[in-house]
Design a protein around this motif. Sequence first.
Motif, PDB file in Angstrom:
ATOM      1  N   ALA A  92       9.727   7.555  -8.990  1.00  0.00           N
ATOM      2  CA  ALA A  92       8.726   8.456  -8.397  1.00  0.00           C
ATOM      3  C   ALA A  92       7.466   7.670  -8.045  1.00  0.00           C
ATOM      4  CB  ALA A  92       8.404   9.581  -9.372  1.00  0.00           C
ATOM      5  N   ALA A  93       7.029   6.823  -8.978  1.00  0.00           N
ATOM      6  CA  ALA A  93       5.778   6.086  -8.782  1.00  0.00           C
ATOM      7  C   ALA A  93       5.890   5.090  -7.630  1.00  0.00           C
ATOM      8  CB  ALA A  93       5.418   5.352 -10.075  1.00  0.00           C
ATOM      9  N   TYR A  94       6.969   4.309  -7.622  1.00  0.00           N
ATOM     10  CA  TYR A  94       7.058   3.225  -6.637  1.00  0.00           C
ATOM     11  C   TYR A  94       7.161   3.779  -5.215  1.00  0.00           C
ATOM     12  CZ  TYR A  94       8.134  -1.191  -4.474  1.00  0.00           C
ATOM     13  OH  TYR A  94       8.078  -2.292  -3.672  1.00  0.00           O
ATOM     14  N   SER A  95       7.926   4.854  -5.062  1.00  0.00           N
ATOM     15  CA  SER A  95       8.128   5.367  -3.699  1.00  0.00           C
ATOM     16  C   SER A  95       6.810   5.843  -3.090  1.00  0.00           C
ATOM     17  CB  SER A  95       9.175   6.481  -3.687  1.00  0.00           C
ATOM     18  OG  SER A  95       8.736   7.540  -4.498  1.00  0.00           O
ATOM     19  N   ILE A  96       5.941   6.440  -3.899  1.00  0.00           N
ATOM     20  CA  ILE A  96       4.687   6.941  -3.321  1.00  0.00           C
ATOM     21  C   ILE A  96       3.653   5.807  -3.228  1.00  0.00           C
ATOM     22  CG2 ILE A  96       3.855   7.894  -5.560  1.00  0.00           C
ATOM     23  CD1 ILE A  96       3.140   9.437  -2.121  1.00  0.00           C
ATOM     24  N   VAL A  97       3.602   4.953  -4.237  1.00  0.00           N
ATOM     25  CA  VAL A  97       2.616   3.846  -4.192  1.00  0.00           C
ATOM     26  C   VAL A  97       2.911   2.957  -2.983  1.00  0.00           C
ATOM     27  CG1 VAL A  97       1.861   1.740  -5.381  1.00  0.00           C
ATOM     28  CG2 VAL A  97       2.004   3.891  -6.639  1.00  0.00           C
ATOM     29  N   SER A  98       4.194   2.676  -2.729  1.00  0.00           N
ATOM     30  CA  SER A  98       4.504   1.778  -1.603  1.00  0.00           C
ATOM     31  C   SER A  98       4.135   2.425  -0.267  1.00  0.00           C
ATOM     32  CB  SER A  98       5.986   1.387  -1.619  1.00  0.00           C
ATOM     33  OG  SER A  98       6.778   2.536  -1.470  1.00  0.00           O
ATOM     34  N   SER A  99       4.171   3.746  -0.217  1.00  0.00           N
ATOM     35  CA  SER A  99       3.873   4.385   1.070  1.00  0.00           C
ATOM     36  C   SER A  99       2.368   4.426   1.378  1.00  0.00           C
ATOM     37  CB  SER A  99       4.469   5.795   1.126  1.00  0.00           C
ATOM     38  OG  SER A  99       3.748   6.637   0.277  1.00  0.00           O
ATOM     39  N   VAL A 100       1.533   4.211   0.341  1.00  0.00           N
ATOM     40  CA  VAL A 100       0.077   4.223   0.582  1.00  0.00           C
ATOM     41  C   VAL A 100      -0.551   2.916   0.108  1.00  0.00           C
ATOM     42  CG1 VAL A 100      -0.097   6.740   0.477  1.00  0.00           C
ATOM     43  CG2 VAL A 100      -0.370   5.437  -1.619  1.00  0.00           C
ATOM     44  N   GLU A 101       0.273   1.878   0.036  1.00  0.00           N
ATOM     45  CA  GLU A 101      -0.115   0.573  -0.522  1.00  0.00           C
ATOM     46  C   GLU A 101      -1.446   0.061   0.037  1.00  0.00           C
ATOM     47  OE1 GLU A 101       2.020  -3.806  -0.699  1.00  0.00           O
ATOM     48  OE2 GLU A 101       2.543  -2.378   0.855  1.00  0.00           O
ATOM     49  N   ALA A 102      -1.614   0.203   1.353  1.00  0.00           N
ATOM     50  CA  ALA A 102      -2.785  -0.382   2.000  1.00  0.00           C
ATOM     51  C   ALA A 102      -4.085   0.274   1.527  1.00  0.00           C
ATOM     52  CB  ALA A 102      -2.656  -0.247   3.509  1.00  0.00           C
ATOM     53  N   GLY A 103      -4.032   1.502   1.025  1.00  0.00           N
ATOM     54  CA  GLY A 103      -5.263   2.198   0.618  1.00  0.00           C
ATOM     55  C   GLY A 103      -5.581   2.042  -0.857  1.00  0.00           C
ATOM     56  N   ILE A 104      -4.774   1.310  -1.591  1.00  0.00           N
ATOM     57  CA  ILE A 104      -4.970   1.223  -3.050  1.00  0.00           C
ATOM     58  C   ILE A 104      -5.973   0.105  -3.387  1.00  0.00           C
ATOM     59  CG2 ILE A 104      -3.793   0.688  -5.237  1.00  0.00           C
ATOM     60  CD1 ILE A 104      -1.406   2.211  -4.194  1.00  0.00           C
ATOM     61  N   PRO A 105      -6.964   0.395  -4.254  1.00  0.00           N
ATOM     62  CA  PRO A 105      -7.943  -0.636  -4.634  1.00  0.00           C
ATOM     63  C   PRO A 105      -7.336  -1.594  -5.656  1.00  0.00           C
ATOM     64  CG  PRO A 105      -8.444   1.432  -5.754  1.00  0.00           C
ATOM     65  CD  PRO A 105      -7.233   1.699  -4.901  1.00  0.00           C
ATOM     66  N   TRP A 106      -6.471  -2.483  -5.185  1.00  0.00           N
ATOM     67  CA  TRP A 106      -5.685  -3.351  -6.071  1.00  0.00           C
ATOM     68  C   TRP A 106      -6.563  -4.216  -6.970  1.00  0.00           C
ATOM     69  CZ3 TRP A 106      -0.958  -2.016  -6.885  1.00  0.00           C
ATOM     70  CH2 TRP A 106      -0.192  -1.416  -5.880  1.00  0.00           C
ATOM     71  N   ASP A 107      -7.760  -4.615  -6.510  1.00  0.00           N
ATOM     72  CA  ASP A 107      -8.611  -5.484  -7.332  1.00  0.00           C
ATOM     73  C   ASP A 107      -8.974  -4.822  -8.658  1.00  0.00           C
ATOM     74  OD1 ASP A 107      -8.498  -7.168  -5.303  1.00  0.00           O
ATOM     75  OD2 ASP A 107     -10.572  -6.916  -4.598  1.00  0.00           O
ATOM     76  N   ARG A 108      -9.089  -3.498  -8.619  1.00  0.00           N
ATOM     77  CA  ARG A 108      -9.449  -2.769  -9.843  1.00  0.00           C
ATOM     78  C   ARG A 108      -8.223  -2.468 -10.699  1.00  0.00           C
ATOM     79  NH1 ARG A 108     -12.853   0.720  -6.603  1.00  0.00           N
ATOM     80  NH2 ARG A 108     -11.528   2.550  -6.930  1.00  0.00           N
ATOM     81  N   LEU A 109      -7.039  -2.758 -10.180  1.00  0.00           N
ATOM     82  CA  LEU A 109      -5.823  -2.298 -10.861  1.00  0.00           C
ATOM     83  C   LEU A 109      -4.816  -3.443 -11.069  1.00  0.00           C
ATOM     84  CD1 LEU A 109      -5.436   0.942  -8.672  1.00  0.00           C
ATOM     85  CD2 LEU A 109      -6.422   0.791 -10.967  1.00  0.00           C
ATOM     86  N   PRO A 110      -5.224  -4.458 -11.850  1.00  0.00           N
ATOM     87  CA  PRO A 110      -4.344  -5.634 -11.989  1.00  0.00           C
ATOM     88  C   PRO A 110      -2.996  -5.329 -12.639  1.00  0.00           C
ATOM     89  CG  PRO A 110      -6.162  -5.734 -13.556  1.00  0.00           C
ATOM     90  CD  PRO A 110      -6.473  -4.598 -12.637  1.00  0.00           C
ATOM     91  N   LYS A 111      -2.979  -4.413 -13.588  1.00  0.00           N
ATOM     92  CA  LYS A 111      -1.710  -4.092 -14.278  1.00  0.00           C
ATOM     93  C   LYS A 111      -0.790  -3.327 -13.336  1.00  0.00           C
ATOM     94  CE  LYS A 111      -3.111  -5.731 -18.253  1.00  0.00           C
ATOM     95  NZ  LYS A 111      -4.203  -5.087 -18.924  1.00  0.00           N
TER      96      LYS A 111
END
Length: 207
Positions: free
Chosen positions: A164-183
């Motif tokens: 469930a998590a991967y399918s939605i995260v991958s679809s909005v990957e570009a909008g995720i603040p990855w620097d704040r979310l290293p784990k």
Amino acid sequence: MNALLELHGAPTGNCIRAAIALEEAGLVYTVRLVDLSKGQQTGADHRSLNPAGKVPVLVERKGDGPAFVLTQSNAIIFYAAEKAPERLLPSAAGHRATVYERFFFFLTDVIAPGHSAFFLRGQGLHDGSARLVERMFSSIELAEQFVSADAYMAGSCFSIADIAAYSIVSSVEAGIPWDRLPKLRRWYERVGVRPSVARGFQAFSSR
Ligand SMILES: N[C@@H](CCC(=O)N[C@@H](CS)C(=O)NCC(=O)O)C(=O)O
């Protein structure tokens, strides 16, 4: 007698989630592509399987008897998980409950607002859509805590919560603040290299 599984669908989030679950469960299935752009989902053939005219649909055929049909992506995910004990859904009650907690978190707090935002945007309701998108991203940020001590969303083993998590995260990957979310980023990379996940993503594209 061996059951024959068919997954009817298209390259959409709900269909890809179902395909990843079948792949991760190690089940053999045939893909039947439903061309949404041609409206095949509303044709008589498809409606005979799913009167709602939606995908995905799982069809299981055994001999000459009537086929078993499932018309909800999440029911397909659970069916796949039940067919492969311990692979996607642990049997121990506590661990299973945690998998449910995280799986439903992604469904209700991330995927549902994401889908609703998409619908509102299509209706020209851009303000409402933007608020739901914000809500979806704040929920995704909360998921950093789930993967801070463990490799996967609900513990040390891959589960339906990761699907469930991967399918939605991958679809909005570009909008995720990855620097704040290293784990979360490490989890995302770990899941992305799983061969079954890659095959699930390709299930409807390579045809
Ligand atoms: N709750 C259903 C939703 C199914 C759904 O909305 N499917 C979309 C694709 S992801 C669809 O069939 N859209 C085509 C249409 O509505 O015409 C599920 O999770 O399977």
